[in-house]
Design an enzyme around this catalytic site. Structure first.
Site, short mmCIF file in Angstrom:
data_model
loop_
_atom_site.label_atom_id
_atom_site.label_comp_id
_atom_site.label_asym_id
_atom_site.label_seq_id
_atom_site.Cartn_x
_atom_site.Cartn_y
_atom_site.Cartn_z
NE ARG A 77 40.53 35.92 36.56
CZ ARG A 77 41.49 36.41 37.35
NH1 ARG A 77 41.53 36.07 38.62
NH2 ARG A 77 42.37 37.25 36.87
N GLY A 131 40.07 42.16 36.57
CA GLY A 131 40.69 41.48 35.45
C GLY A 131 39.66 40.82 34.56
CB CYS A 132 39.44 39.28 31.52
SG CYS A 132 39.16 40.97 31.00
CB ALA A 133 37.89 34.54 33.40
CG ASN A 177 43.34 39.04 32.63
OD1 ASN A 177 43.05 40.23 32.78
ND2 ASN A 177 43.63 38.23 33.62
#
Lengths: 553, 399, 153
Positions: B73, B44-46, B242
């Site tokens: 992340r 994922g992303c943050a 995200n």
């Protein structure tokens, strides 16, 4: 005429060991192939009449019958059997070759060169058994800006899922961040952490919504008239449409009074023959469709020979009994796009703008421009019928050599409408060759909002694709008006088969969408990134606007 | 939940990322699609955001700290921040933040810019060019005011339209030039690297803003390159995201028929333009949330007549802007933030308040890092929007 | 009681009901064997009458007050109280044919047994099956096995 040079196309093979002489084959054949010779006490077959509709094969209780292709012609890879047979037939009879159903030639099938995507890791696939996957569409013109920017209060929950109030949150700490919207759109009660449902304070519609009809599954039964198919076949389709929450189309044959209970699921068609068209007909259905052409025979009107025009059909179509029902090639009041506009608005006026108006066109070379013209002329729905679309009767040379595959046609129409900013306004239906739920998913990804199915529906009713609809002898009781044959479709059973088919497709479509990580059909429409081409040259990929398999997002 | 992970081992990965990206910037024929598939590490992303409802300013240090906690992340292929209220002295000018490969493209960009805007001042954004960042692209800011443009009808000076057209024109030059942001009294700082490295590069702690958003990228579908980092911004709007949009193709069609040009190859661009489009239609933030993540038909069917009619109309009209697939987003705009989760809650997003502050982040740890005592804490539900605004009486701080 | 009802509108004249009736009453499980296994295949207990385009499968209506039972000379025919079916005792039937004449539907037939004596054949509603074989074999749902207000179709 001396001895015919024609050879039977098929050979009936009867296994004498298995045959119990029940004579079911004799009674079931619509073409009089089987016969019981009383004198000799044996069953015989007249192969030259056999069309390979397989009614006898399916009904033979002991499986004693087989139909084989007769290799009677000395063919080569250029002069194929089909060409030789047609040529001989014309040399003997001198007429236009007729046929039924859709084009069966070996043109590329783009559906079979397109692969679908699925999600892995970065985007979770969705399980349709556990999460809702939505296949509902509204057929009709899309509303433009239905909700006003400025609001007047009525307190509609923002998402139907009110914010939960955390138990630990003391009421005093309702960290209120007041709502101040630029452009005066004070509509949200906003992000305070501990306040009740978040609401959009607007329920007023900015404009009156354009009429539309809800479809629970983006598949509609395409136009098949009473005349081309039997009343029982139409009743089966109508019942199935009502039960599935979708629509059926009367075709150009007018509305039989027995269809009254299914009016809410009916598209009434206005074709160039205008059979049975009057204000009450236009007002009877939910949608009006102006048929300009059909994929099986672009540029040619419908033909119903007088022999088929019995009491019921004569009444429904408003023509004398026994008279040929020949629809002209064009509408004789539409010689141009502005004439089409007049007819569209005539239909709208006649129904007080309460019904969406569809324009059905055959996929021809200039289909994109024609569709764009129809959209500008006021059509709310555009139905494009591809090369493989079926018919009750068409000249074989037209059926097999005129038109475009629906995959290319829809892609071109969708692209053109997008470029002209019209795509989001009109509803686009693709017809002509949808065989399974994967075809359905692919055509939606190529830009269609929904698909018409005709041949697939008839196959579900029993059709075995013998292409002899024009003879009126359909052994399966579909493309016939012979009362001995029409009783073979029992709408109770026929509708159930259609319901089963589309229920299965619906499940499969949801599986396909879920695998892609898509849970609403509107996100599938025109989503070509979910498609990849295999074995297609670059120009075809470009036409379809899809990437080569192996290319990433 | 997540401990404060150290930065061990990140620099080597960073070097790979930055070097490969930068070295290839020299190549004039570069297509950023070339990066596609080279690094594909799924995750994922943050994202994080904060806003002060009194409009009081906070140093960029806070958001950088929130992002640093969520180091794991992201994968070092992109990070960025947007600060609002950071240019109080120049709040009447549009601040163009640009990423430029070299001086030649800069000249080209200035030509484009000057066709619609008069440049009041320009300067290189102060950065720390150390380590791998010695080779970072040029980052410049221009303070501009709009003027009559050859693209517009006579006498028409719709600033919003000018911003959009200018931005899209410059972005056509991507990857050699991209617009990071172009709004008033706000700015985006982004690039290839981990969030804490980008914060250091741009000296984010030297800016003061009433609202901040941050992003750490874990690119999968699109390459890690400077212009592809988040936030994506257009006008006053900046979006961090995200997720992955399965509906990208459908959304792209919709926006392209509204004359948006999508050139940055990423889902988030779609989000930013969709927000921009709906704002230009005058829609409120709540309505935008309801269009992006509408209720399911099964819920709509159970509503009262008026509500049902309302949501049916909304879905019929804006089906093309329904955002399908997993996402959590924070949209920042002048005077507020909106957080939104997808319809199935497939990505994390949690919000908390403390005094005048509203915090949002992918992980609770990020909020706890900067504020130990929270008044409230709440994970967002599926399809739920949370909108935090600066109070009206404090708007003077913001302007 | 549940009876077999034929829908005149949808009977397709295939006679498969007869074929499968024969199978159901034959000692064999295979159709070919049922017809060709012995010297005389079991006759069908129902028969399709046709006057094209219409056709119709006729079988015993299992009347509430059956004329055939009243007319039976030997008391072979009887109405089974528990099930309502009209049945007959092989041993008592002398094949006189009185019941054939008495039946208003023409649903009883007479046949010669292998021993040269006559007996009758009539529908027994397939007591060993949940649904009669004819109903299961009907390809068009023209035959239905159900309870109806009216005894006749």
């Amino acid at each position: 005429m001396p001895r015919s040079l024609m050879q039977p196309e098929f050979l009936v093979q009867r296994d004498k060991e298995r045959c119990i002489e029940c004579k079911t084959c004799v009674r079931q054949c619509g073409f009089g192939v089987h016969e019981y010779e009383e004198a000799r006490g044996v069953l015989v077959s007249n192969d030259s009449e056999c069309v390979s509709c397989r009614r006898c094969v399916v009904f033979c209780p002991t499986g004693a019958l087989q139909i084989k292709k007769n290799e009677a012609y000395r063919e080569n890879s250029y002069w194929t059997e089909d060409r030789l047979r047609d040529l001989r037939r014309q040399a003997e009879f001198g007429g236009t070759l007729l046929t039924g159903m859709g084009c069966d030639r070996t043109y590329p099938i783009y559906f079979d060169h397109i692969l679908l995507n699925a999600s892995q890791v970065t985007n979770p696939p969705i399980d349709p058994l556990r999460e809702p996957i939505e296949t509902r569409v509204y057929i009709g013109r899309r509303p433009e800006k239905p909700v006003p920017a400025s609001a007047s209060g009525c307190g509609i929950p923002l998402t139907g899922m009110p914010m939960q109030v955390s138990a630990e949150v003391p009421a005093a700490v309702s960290a209120e961040m007041p709502c101040e919207m630029p452009k005066g759109a004070a509509t949200v009660e906003l992000g305070e952490m501990a306040k009740g449902p978040t609401t959009v304070e607007s329920g007023e519609m900015a404009t009156e919504m354009p009429p539309a009809v809800k479809l629970e599954i983006p598949v509609i039964f395409s136009a098949m008239s009473f005349g081309s198919i039997s009343k029982n076949a139409i009743l089966s389709i109508a019942r199935a449409a009502a039960s599935l929450g979708t629509m059926f189309n009367t075709g150009e044959g007018g509305m039989h009074r027995d269809l009254e209970p299914y009016k809410d699921h009916m598209i009434v068609q206005v074709a160039s023959g205008r059979f049975g068209v009057d204000p009450s007909y236009l007002n009877a259905g939910r949608i009006i469709e102006i048929k300009i052409g059909q994929g099986a025979k672009p540029g040619i009107g419908g033909h119903l020979p007088g022999e088929k025009v019995g009491e019921e059909i004569a009444l429904t179509r408003g023509i004398p009994r026994g008279s040929d029902a020949i629809s002209p090639a064009p509408h004789h009041d539409i010689y141009s796009i502005e004439d089409l506009r007049q007819l569209i608005y005539t239909a709208k006026e006649a129904t007080e703008y309460r019904k969406p108006v569809s324009v059905k066109i055959a996929a021809v070379h200039n289909v994109a421009a024609i569709a764009s013209g129809a959209a500008r002329a006021g059509a709310d729905i555009i139905a494009v019928d591809g090369l493989r679309g079926g018919t009750g009767a068409a000249p074989k040379m037209i059926r097999d050599n005129v038109g475009l595959p629906i995959e290319l046609a829809i892609s071109a129409v969708d692209r053109r409408l997008r470029r002209e900013g019209l795509r989001e306004k009109v509803f686009l239906i693709a017809g002509g060759g949808i065989r399974c739920s994967a075809d359905l998913a692919k055509i939606i990804c190529l830009g269609a909002d929904a698909a018409y199915i005709g041949t697939a529906a008839l196959l579900a009713l029993g059709c075995h694709l013998c292409h002899k609809c024009y003879t009126g002898n359909c052994s399966w009781g579909i493309a016939t008006q012979n009362p001995y044959l029409t009783r073979r479709i029992n709408p109770e059973l026929g509708s159930q088969r259609l319901i089963n088919l589309l229920t299965a497709w619906s499940h499969e479509l949801k599986e396909i969408m879920g695998a892609m990580g898509i849970n609403a059909i509107e996100s599938l429409r025109g989503n070509r990134l979910q498609l990849r081409g295999v074995g297609l040259p670059e120009n075809e990929l470009r036409e379809l606007e899809i990437k080569q398999a192996g290319e990433a997002m | 939940m997540v401990a404060h992970y150290g930065l061990v081992g990140c620099s080597t990965r960073l070097l790979c990322g930055v070097n490969s990206v930068l070295s290839r910037h020299d190549n004039q024929d570069l297509h950023y699609e070339d990066f596609e598939g080279r690094i594909r590490i799924p995750s994922g992303c943050a994202i994080a955001g904060l806003i002060n409802r009194k409009g009081e300013l906070t140093s960029g240090h806070t958001i950088a700290e929130m992002m640093a906690v969520m180091h794991e992340r992201s994968n070092g292929l992109g990070a960025g921040y947007a600060g609002y209220g950071i240019y109080p002295d120049r709040s009447d000018s549009y601040a163009f933040h640009l990423i430029l490969a070299d001086e030649w493209i800069q000249q080209e960009v200035e030509v484009i810019l000057s066709r619609a805007f008069s440049m009041e001042s320009k300067e290189e954004i102060p950065v720390k060019r150390i380590g791998a960042y010695k080779q970072a692209p040029l980052v410049w800011r221009y303070f501009c005011s709009p003027r009559c443009s050859p693209w517009m009808a006579d006498g028409e000076t719709d600033a919003d339209e000018l911003l959009l057209k200018t931005t899209m024109r410059i972005n056509r030059l991507a990857p050699r030039a991209t617009v990071m942001s172009c709004g008033k009294n706000m700015g985006v700082f982004k690039g290839v690297g981990y969030p804490e490295e980008i914060a250091e590069f741009f000296r984010i702690d030297e800016y003061q803003g009433y609202s901040w958003i941050g992003h750490g990228r874990f690119p999968t579908n699109t390459p890690g390159w400077w212009g592809g980092a988040h936030p994506f911004s257009i006008g006053e709007i900046a979006v961090v995201h995200n997720g992955e949009l399965s509906s990208y193709g459908a959304n792209k069609n919709y926006l392209e028929s509204c004359s948006y040009e999508l050139s940055l190859q990423t889902d988030t661009e779609v989000m930013a333009y969709a927000v921009h489009y709906l704002r230009s239609q005058g829609y409120s933030w709540g309505l935008i949330a309801a269009i992006f993540a509408p209720p399911h038909w099964s819920d709509i069917d159970r509503m009262g007549d008026r509500e049902r009619e309302f949501y049916t109309a909304l879905r019929r009209a804006y089906g093309g802007l329904l955002m399908n697939g997993p996402f959590s987003i924070i949209v920042a705009f002048s005077g507020g933030l909106m957080a939104l989760n997808d319809r199935l809650k497939l990505r994390p997003l949690i919000a908390g308040t403390s005094g005048d502050f509203l915090y949002m982040a992918s992980e609770e740890a990020a909020i706890r890092q900067v504020c130990e005592r929270l008044d409230t804490l709440k994970p967002l539900e599926a399809g739920e929007a949370l909108i935090g605004l600066v109070e009206e009486e404090s708007r003077c701080h913001v302007a | 009681m549940k009876r077999v009802h034929c829908n005149l509108e949808f009977c397709v004249n295939c006679h498969l009901c007869e074929v499968y009736c024969t199978l159901a009453h034959s000692p064999y499980n295979d159709l070919v064997a049922a017809f060709k296994g012995g010297a005389h295949p079991e006759p069908a207990r129902l028969f399709v009458e046709e006057r094209r385009p219409a056709s119709f499968a006729v079988q015993c209506r299992h009347c509430d007050d059956p004329y055939c039972v009243t007319s039976c000379l030997t008391g072979a025919l009887y109405k089974e109280e528990s099930s309502g079916r009209v049945l007959y005792l092989q041993g008592k039937c002398i094949g006189c044919g009185t019941c054939l004449v008495a039946c208003p539907y023409g649903a009883i037939k007479r046949r010669m047994k292998p021993d040269g004596h006559f007996t009758i054949v009539k529908c027994d509603l397939c007591p060993d099956r949940t649904r009669p074989a004819c109903v299961e074999a009907c390809p068009n749902l023209a035959l239905k096995y159900e309870e109806r207000e009216q005894m006749n179709p």
